[in-house]
Enzyme design. Structure first.
Site, mmCIF file in Angstrom:
data_model
loop_
_atom_site.group_PDB
_atom_site.id
_atom_site.type_symbol
_atom_site.label_atom_id
_atom_site.label_comp_id
_atom_site.label_asym_id
_atom_site.label_seq_id
_atom_site.Cartn_x
_atom_site.Cartn_y
_atom_site.Cartn_z
ATOM 1 N N LYS A 133 18.880 60.252 18.051
ATOM 2 C CA LYS A 133 18.788 61.049 19.267
ATOM 3 C C LYS A 133 20.096 61.808 19.488
ATOM 4 O O LYS A 133 21.177 61.215 19.453
ATOM 5 C CB LYS A 133 18.488 60.146 20.464
ATOM 6 C CG LYS A 133 17.111 59.505 20.378
ATOM 7 C CD LYS A 133 16.870 58.516 21.492
ATOM 8 C CE LYS A 133 16.786 59.168 22.832
ATOM 9 N NZ LYS A 133 16.465 58.168 23.898
HETATM 10 C C1 E4P Z 1 14.886 59.226 26.662
HETATM 11 O O1 E4P Z 1 15.313 59.931 25.762
HETATM 12 C C2 E4P Z 1 15.766 58.761 27.742
HETATM 13 O O2 E4P Z 1 16.792 58.053 27.138
HETATM 14 C C3 E4P Z 1 15.152 57.859 28.763
HETATM 15 O O3 E4P Z 1 13.762 57.820 28.690
HETATM 16 C C4 E4P Z 1 15.656 58.180 30.139
HETATM 17 O O4 E4P Z 1 14.961 57.386 31.048
HETATM 18 P P1 E4P Z 1 15.510 57.070 32.510
HETATM 19 O O5 E4P Z 1 15.419 58.302 33.326
HETATM 20 O O6 E4P Z 1 14.572 56.018 32.988
HETATM 21 O O7 E4P Z 1 16.906 56.563 32.364
#
Ligand code: E4P
Length: 221
Positions: free
Chosen positions: A85
């Site tokens: 990522k």
């Molecule tokens: C995905 O790439 C993110 O890391 C994640 O889903 C963010 O989620 P949150 O808004 O619950 O922290």
């Protein structure tokens, strides 16, 4: 479609992998930090919890492209098959281009706008992750953004998939899928809420009670 859990909770993954058609597990630095265990312990444990199959996602922490690429190389050397990522900002876009040329699979993350997500895909990301609840929480419309992003990818970057992320409610997840997105990653509690409800338990209890009232047993025989 592809269904992922957004967690580093190994026990929860084990529990839900038994009952859901999971494609894998996504993490981010905050999720791993909350788990309180080193990434190098968490990722193999998550893979085991999935039964040795499925995709794992972990995020780079570096803030410049060269170091993002170096971290991505280290991650994929230590965890084969990992999808890396990378935040979709200027440095992240440069890193995504390099990682594409190196054949390292990536997900463009921290996507708050459809055009931003499209750029991540054009830079070579296999997935782009719009943050649905974070958009809703700041007064924007997360689902509308997902719809736009899906349409942009369909038209201009069909190699890439929307992997919608950041959910607080099952309704958001279902609306996202209705908006055309084909992959979602859910926190454990939201995934569980999709198949549990007091009304469901009450209906199942009532069936058992009716049978017992008539036949004196709760077993088919
Ligand atoms: C995905 O790439 C993110 O890391 C994640 O889903 C963010 O989620 P949150 O808004 O619950 O922290």
């Amino acid at each position: 479609m592809e269904l992922y859990l957004d967690t580093a909770d190994v026990n929860a993954v084990k529990r839900l992998a038994r009952i859901l058609p999971l494609h894998g597990v996504t993490t981010n630095p905050s999720i791993v930090a909350r788990a309180g265990k080193p990434l190098w312990d968490v990722l193999p444990a998550l893979r085991d919890a999935l039964g040795g199959t499925g995709k794992l996602f972990a995020q780079v922490l570096a803030e410049d492209a060269d170091h993002m690429v170096a971290e991505a190389q280290m991650l994929t050397q230590r965890v084969p098959g990992l999808v890396v990522k990378v935040p979709v900002n200027g440095e992240g876009l440069a890193a995504l281009k390099t990682l594409k040329s190196l054949g390292i699979p990536t997900l463009g993350t921290a996507v708050y706008a459809a055009g931003q997500g499209l750029l991540g895909a054009l830079a070579g990301a296999e997935y782009v992750a719009p943050y649905v609840n974070r958009l809703d929480a700041q007064g924007s419309d997360g689902i509308a953004m997902v719809r736009q992003l899906q349409s942009l990818l369909d038209q201009h970057a069909p190699h890439a998939s929307v992997l919608a992320a950041s959910f607080r409610t099952p309704r958001q997840a279902v609306d996202c899928l209705l908006a055309g997105c084909r992959s979602i990653t859910l926190p454990v509690d939201v995934a569980e809420q999709l198949f549990t409800a007091p009304a469901v338990d009450a209906a199942i209890q009532a069936f058992g009670n009716d049978w017992q009232g008539a036949f004196g047993t709760r077993v088919l025989s």
